[in-house]
Design a protein around this motif. Structure first.
Motif, PDB file in Angstrom:
ATOM      1  N   SER A  29     -28.601 -21.277 -33.729  1.00  0.00           N
ATOM      2  CA  SER A  29     -28.491 -21.146 -35.177  1.00  0.00           C
ATOM      3  C   SER A  29     -27.711 -19.881 -35.492  1.00  0.00           C
ATOM      4  CB  SER A  29     -29.887 -21.095 -35.813  1.00  0.00           C
ATOM      5  OG  SER A  29     -29.789 -21.006 -37.228  1.00  0.00           O
ATOM      6  N   LEU A  30     -27.389 -19.708 -36.753  1.00  0.00           N
ATOM      7  CA  LEU A  30     -26.659 -18.518 -37.179  1.00  0.00           C
ATOM      8  C   LEU A  30     -27.504 -17.279 -36.902  1.00  0.00           C
ATOM      9  CD1 LEU A  30     -24.096 -17.495 -38.625  1.00  0.00           C
ATOM     10  CD2 LEU A  30     -25.388 -17.609 -40.757  1.00  0.00           C
ATOM     11  N   GLY A  31     -26.902 -16.286 -36.225  1.00  0.00           N
ATOM     12  CA  GLY A  31     -27.604 -15.061 -35.876  1.00  0.00           C
ATOM     13  C   GLY A  31     -28.274 -15.111 -34.524  1.00  0.00           C
ATOM     14  N   TYR A  32     -28.262 -16.251 -33.861  1.00  0.00           N
ATOM     15  CA  TYR A  32     -28.843 -16.371 -32.532  1.00  0.00           C
ATOM     16  C   TYR A  32     -27.791 -16.047 -31.463  1.00  0.00           C
ATOM     17  CZ  TYR A  32     -33.352 -18.409 -33.826  1.00  0.00           C
ATOM     18  OH  TYR A  32     -34.627 -18.601 -34.296  1.00  0.00           O
ATOM     19  N   GLU A  33     -28.271 -15.626 -30.301  1.00  0.00           N
ATOM     20  CA  GLU A  33     -27.376 -15.295 -29.188  1.00  0.00           C
ATOM     21  C   GLU A  33     -26.755 -16.572 -28.610  1.00  0.00           C
ATOM     22  OE1 GLU A  33     -27.510 -12.958 -24.855  1.00  0.00           O
ATOM     23  OE2 GLU A  33     -29.352 -13.256 -26.032  1.00  0.00           O
ATOM     24  N   ASP A  34     -25.471 -16.474 -28.243  1.00  0.00           N
ATOM     25  CA  ASP A  34     -24.775 -17.616 -27.641  1.00  0.00           C
ATOM     26  C   ASP A  34     -25.279 -17.878 -26.236  1.00  0.00           C
ATOM     27  OD1 ASP A  34     -23.229 -18.182 -29.811  1.00  0.00           O
ATOM     28  OD2 ASP A  34     -21.495 -17.035 -29.135  1.00  0.00           O
ATOM     29  N   GLY A  35     -25.497 -19.143 -25.934  1.00  0.00           N
ATOM     30  CA  GLY A  35     -25.751 -19.562 -24.556  1.00  0.00           C
ATOM     31  C   GLY A  35     -24.479 -20.160 -23.974  1.00  0.00           C
ATOM     32  N   THR A  36     -24.401 -20.220 -22.648  1.00  0.00           N
ATOM     33  CA  THR A  36     -23.190 -20.705 -21.980  1.00  0.00           C
ATOM     34  C   THR A  36     -23.580 -21.805 -20.982  1.00  0.00           C
ATOM     35  OG1 THR A  36     -22.167 -18.522 -22.175  1.00  0.00           O
ATOM     36  CG2 THR A  36     -21.186 -20.055 -20.594  1.00  0.00           C
ATOM     37  N   TRP A  37     -22.812 -22.907 -21.051  1.00  0.00           N
ATOM     38  CA  TRP A  37     -22.971 -24.039 -20.126  1.00  0.00           C
ATOM     39  C   TRP A  37     -21.629 -24.325 -19.465  1.00  0.00           C
ATOM     40  CZ3 TRP A  37     -25.718 -23.335 -24.428  1.00  0.00           C
ATOM     41  CH2 TRP A  37     -27.100 -23.568 -24.408  1.00  0.00           C
ATOM     42  N   THR A  38     -21.634 -24.656 -18.205  1.00  0.00           N
ATOM     43  CA  THR A  38     -20.396 -24.967 -17.486  1.00  0.00           C
ATOM     44  C   THR A  38     -20.606 -26.201 -16.624  1.00  0.00           C
ATOM     45  OG1 THR A  38     -21.006 -23.555 -15.616  1.00  0.00           O
ATOM     46  CG2 THR A  38     -19.713 -22.525 -17.378  1.00  0.00           C
ATOM     47  N   GLY A  39     -19.476 -26.849 -16.265  1.00  0.00           N
ATOM     48  CA  GLY A  39     -19.527 -28.004 -15.382  1.00  0.00           C
ATOM     49  C   GLY A  39     -18.371 -28.958 -15.647  1.00  0.00           C
ATOM     50  N   PRO A  40     -18.239 -30.008 -14.850  1.00  0.00           N
ATOM     51  CA  PRO A  40     -17.167 -30.983 -15.038  1.00  0.00           C
ATOM     52  C   PRO A  40     -17.549 -32.052 -16.066  1.00  0.00           C
ATOM     53  CG  PRO A  40     -18.402 -31.528 -13.090  1.00  0.00           C
ATOM     54  CD  PRO A  40     -19.026 -30.263 -13.640  1.00  0.00           C
ATOM     55  N   ALA A  70     -27.875 -15.690 -18.493  1.00  0.00           N
ATOM     56  CA  ALA A  70     -26.946 -16.120 -17.450  1.00  0.00           C
ATOM     57  C   ALA A  70     -26.453 -17.535 -17.746  1.00  0.00           C
ATOM     58  CB  ALA A  70     -27.617 -16.069 -16.089  1.00  0.00           C
ATOM     59  N   PRO A  71     -25.165 -17.840 -17.467  1.00  0.00           N
ATOM     60  CA  PRO A  71     -24.658 -19.205 -17.687  1.00  0.00           C
ATOM     61  C   PRO A  71     -25.442 -20.227 -16.865  1.00  0.00           C
ATOM     62  CG  PRO A  71     -22.850 -17.666 -17.326  1.00  0.00           C
ATOM     63  CD  PRO A  71     -24.109 -16.937 -16.994  1.00  0.00           C
ATOM     64  N   VAL A  72     -25.595 -21.424 -17.435  1.00  0.00           N
ATOM     65  CA  VAL A  72     -26.285 -22.520 -16.750  1.00  0.00           C
ATOM     66  C   VAL A  72     -25.346 -23.722 -16.694  1.00  0.00           C
ATOM     67  CG1 VAL A  72     -28.569 -21.698 -17.429  1.00  0.00           C
ATOM     68  CG2 VAL A  72     -27.358 -23.315 -18.902  1.00  0.00           C
ATOM     69  N   ARG A  73     -25.740 -24.731 -15.917  1.00  0.00           N
ATOM     70  CA  ARG A  73     -24.939 -25.948 -15.782  1.00  0.00           C
ATOM     71  C   ARG A  73     -25.301 -26.929 -16.901  1.00  0.00           C
ATOM     72  NH1 ARG A  73     -20.654 -25.298 -12.782  1.00  0.00           N
ATOM     73  NH2 ARG A  73     -20.663 -27.494 -12.090  1.00  0.00           N
ATOM     74  N   VAL A  99     -37.435 -21.272 -29.452  1.00  0.00           N
ATOM     75  CA  VAL A  99     -36.404 -22.299 -29.635  1.00  0.00           C
ATOM     76  C   VAL A  99     -35.779 -22.631 -28.290  1.00  0.00           C
ATOM     77  CG1 VAL A  99     -34.211 -22.838 -30.749  1.00  0.00           C
ATOM     78  CG2 VAL A  99     -35.960 -21.575 -31.996  1.00  0.00           C
ATOM     79  N   ARG A 100     -35.531 -23.945 -28.065  1.00  0.00           N
ATOM     80  CA  ARG A 100     -34.923 -24.404 -26.818  1.00  0.00           C
ATOM     81  C   ARG A 100     -33.657 -25.181 -27.157  1.00  0.00           C
ATOM     82  NH1 ARG A 100     -39.097 -27.606 -23.326  1.00  0.00           N
ATOM     83  NH2 ARG A 100     -37.509 -27.124 -21.733  1.00  0.00           N
ATOM     84  N   LEU A 101     -32.595 -24.924 -26.387  1.00  0.00           N
ATOM     85  CA  LEU A 101     -31.298 -25.562 -26.627  1.00  0.00           C
ATOM     86  C   LEU A 101     -30.780 -26.140 -25.322  1.00  0.00           C
ATOM     87  CD1 LEU A 101     -28.829 -26.189 -28.396  1.00  0.00           C
ATOM     88  CD2 LEU A 101     -28.014 -23.863 -27.964  1.00  0.00           C
ATOM     89  N   THR A 102     -30.409 -27.442 -25.360  1.00  0.00           N
ATOM     90  CA  THR A 102     -29.896 -28.133 -24.180  1.00  0.00           C
ATOM     91  C   THR A 102     -28.545 -28.748 -24.509  1.00  0.00           C
ATOM     92  OG1 THR A 102     -32.152 -28.677 -23.510  1.00  0.00           O
ATOM     93  CG2 THR A 102     -30.374 -29.875 -22.426  1.00  0.00           C
ATOM     94  N   VAL A 103     -27.578 -28.550 -23.604  1.00  0.00           N
ATOM     95  CA  VAL A 103     -26.254 -29.167 -23.724  1.00  0.00           C
ATOM     96  C   VAL A 103     -26.098 -30.139 -22.554  1.00  0.00           C
ATOM     97  CG1 VAL A 103     -23.762 -28.805 -23.763  1.00  0.00           C
ATOM     98  CG2 VAL A 103     -25.283 -27.167 -24.901  1.00  0.00           C
ATOM     99  N   ALA A 104     -25.994 -31.417 -22.869  1.00  0.00           N
ATOM    100  CA  ALA A 104     -25.870 -32.440 -21.824  1.00  0.00           C
ATOM    101  C   ALA A 104     -24.474 -32.416 -21.226  1.00  0.00           C
ATOM    102  CB  ALA A 104     -26.186 -33.815 -22.405  1.00  0.00           C
ATOM    103  N   GLN A 105     -24.333 -33.062 -20.077  1.00  0.00           N
ATOM    104  CA  GLN A 105     -23.018 -33.141 -19.441  1.00  0.00           C
ATOM    105  C   GLN A 105     -22.087 -33.982 -20.291  1.00  0.00           C
ATOM    106  OE1 GLN A 105     -22.980 -34.789 -15.492  1.00  0.00           O
ATOM    107  NE2 GLN A 105     -21.099 -33.714 -14.971  1.00  0.00           N
ATOM    108  N   PRO A 106     -20.874 -33.473 -20.578  1.00  0.00           N
ATOM    109  CA  PRO A 106     -19.955 -34.236 -21.439  1.00  0.00           C
ATOM    110  C   PRO A 106     -19.627 -35.601 -20.815  1.00  0.00           C
ATOM    111  CG  PRO A 106     -19.191 -31.977 -21.144  1.00  0.00           C
ATOM    112  CD  PRO A 106     -20.290 -32.199 -20.154  1.00  0.00           C
ATOM    113  N   ASP A 107     -19.549 -36.625 -21.652  1.00  0.00           N
ATOM    114  CA  ASP A 107     -19.142 -37.953 -21.177  1.00  0.00           C
ATOM    115  C   ASP A 107     -17.863 -38.367 -21.871  1.00  0.00           C
ATOM    116  OD1 ASP A 107     -20.492 -38.143 -23.601  1.00  0.00           O
ATOM    117  OD2 ASP A 107     -20.900 -40.266 -23.281  1.00  0.00           O
TER     118      ASP A 107
END
Length: 270
Positions: free
Chosen positions: A257-268, A141-144, A155-163
């Motif tokens: 990484s290559l071959g891994y499932e895409d995660g989705t992040w959303t927000g302002p 499920a998409p996360v913020r 494996v853990r993947l984090t996308v910070a809020q864009p600045d």
């Protein structure tokens, strides 16, 4: 005048004629057999023949008795009567058997029609619960922005809020009025295997319009590179240019990484 002498004991005479009781007796026997056979459904057709024969022999015997040629008038009449009963019973049994067969055929046809009319549905096969693969997300499920997506392998993947930052107009792809943002990502390899660092985020706004990346160290581009050992952590930064009409809400899709499932992040933008 001479006369014939009377027959005496020694004078031979004509023997008396034997009665013709055969047809009457035959009618009685055949009629009795026909009446019995008439009750057997599969032999009803034989009862019809026996009934007709009994009637015929009975009438012949009755005529012979009327002419004095037979003495079993009662037997002849009884045989004819039994023949008539056998014939009537045989006819009734034939019609009853035909009616029964017709009803059974109608029932079979209706049952076939109902079966053909009913939609055939394949019974559902219960799905076996399966564990996700190591390169699949535990929850896709998409996360913020700022939250972490976990893969089943550790494996853990984090996308910070864009600045936002002020872009240098000398950077290729930047025009007057454009804004620029940085996407920061962190990968932690808690798996037992080394991880190729090939992650490259795809960015679009809330309207589904792609956002173009900026390249070069002057733009602050520090991508992932190399191999991440088990238990290690790596960070990367990717700059993007936002035209004036870009929607405020952004969407990032990226795989660890290559071959891994895409995660989705959303927000302002922060």
């Amino acid at each position: 005048m001479p006369t014939s002498p009377p027959d005496g004991p020694g004078t031979p005479g004509f023997p008396p004629q034997q009665p013709r009781n055969g047809p009457g007796s035959a009618a009685l026997v055949i009629g009795s057999i026909g009446s019995f056979v008439a009750f057997i459904p599969l032999l009803s057709w034989i009862a019809c023949i026996l009934g007709i024969l009994a009637i015929a022999f009975g009438l012949i015997g009755y005529q012979s008795a009327r002419k004095g040629l037979a003495t079993n008038k009662t037997s002849a009449l009884g045989g004819a009567a039994l023949g008539g009963i056998a014939l009537a019973l045989a006819v009734i049994m034939v019609f009853a058997a035909a009616s029964f067969a017709g009803n059974m055929a109608d029932r079979a046809e209706k049952a076939t029609e109902r079966r053909d009319a009913a939609p055939y549905t394949v019974p559902p096969v219960p799905e076996e619960a399966s564990e996700p693969l190591d390169n699949e997300l535990v929850d896709d499920a998409p996360v913020r922005f700022g939250e972490t997506q976990n893969y089943a392998g550790g494996v853990r993947l984090t996308v910070a809020q864009p600045d936002e930052f002020a872009p240098d107009e000398r950077i290729s792809g930047v025009h007057a009025g454009d804004r620029a943002i940085r996407i920061r990502m962190t990968i932690v390899n808690n798996s037992d295997e080394p991880l190729d660092l090939t992650a490259l985020p795809h960015l679009e706004d809330a309207n589904g319009k792609d956002v173009d990346p900026l390249f070069g160290t002057r733009a602050g581009n520090r991508p992932f590179d190399g191999v991440l050992a088990p238990g290690a952590r790596a960070t990367a930064q990717y700059p993007y240019v936002l035209p004036p009409r870009t929607a405020k809400e952004l969407r990032v899709e990226v795989a660890a990484s290559l071959g891994y499932e895409d995660g989705t992040w959303t927000g302002p933008v922060g």
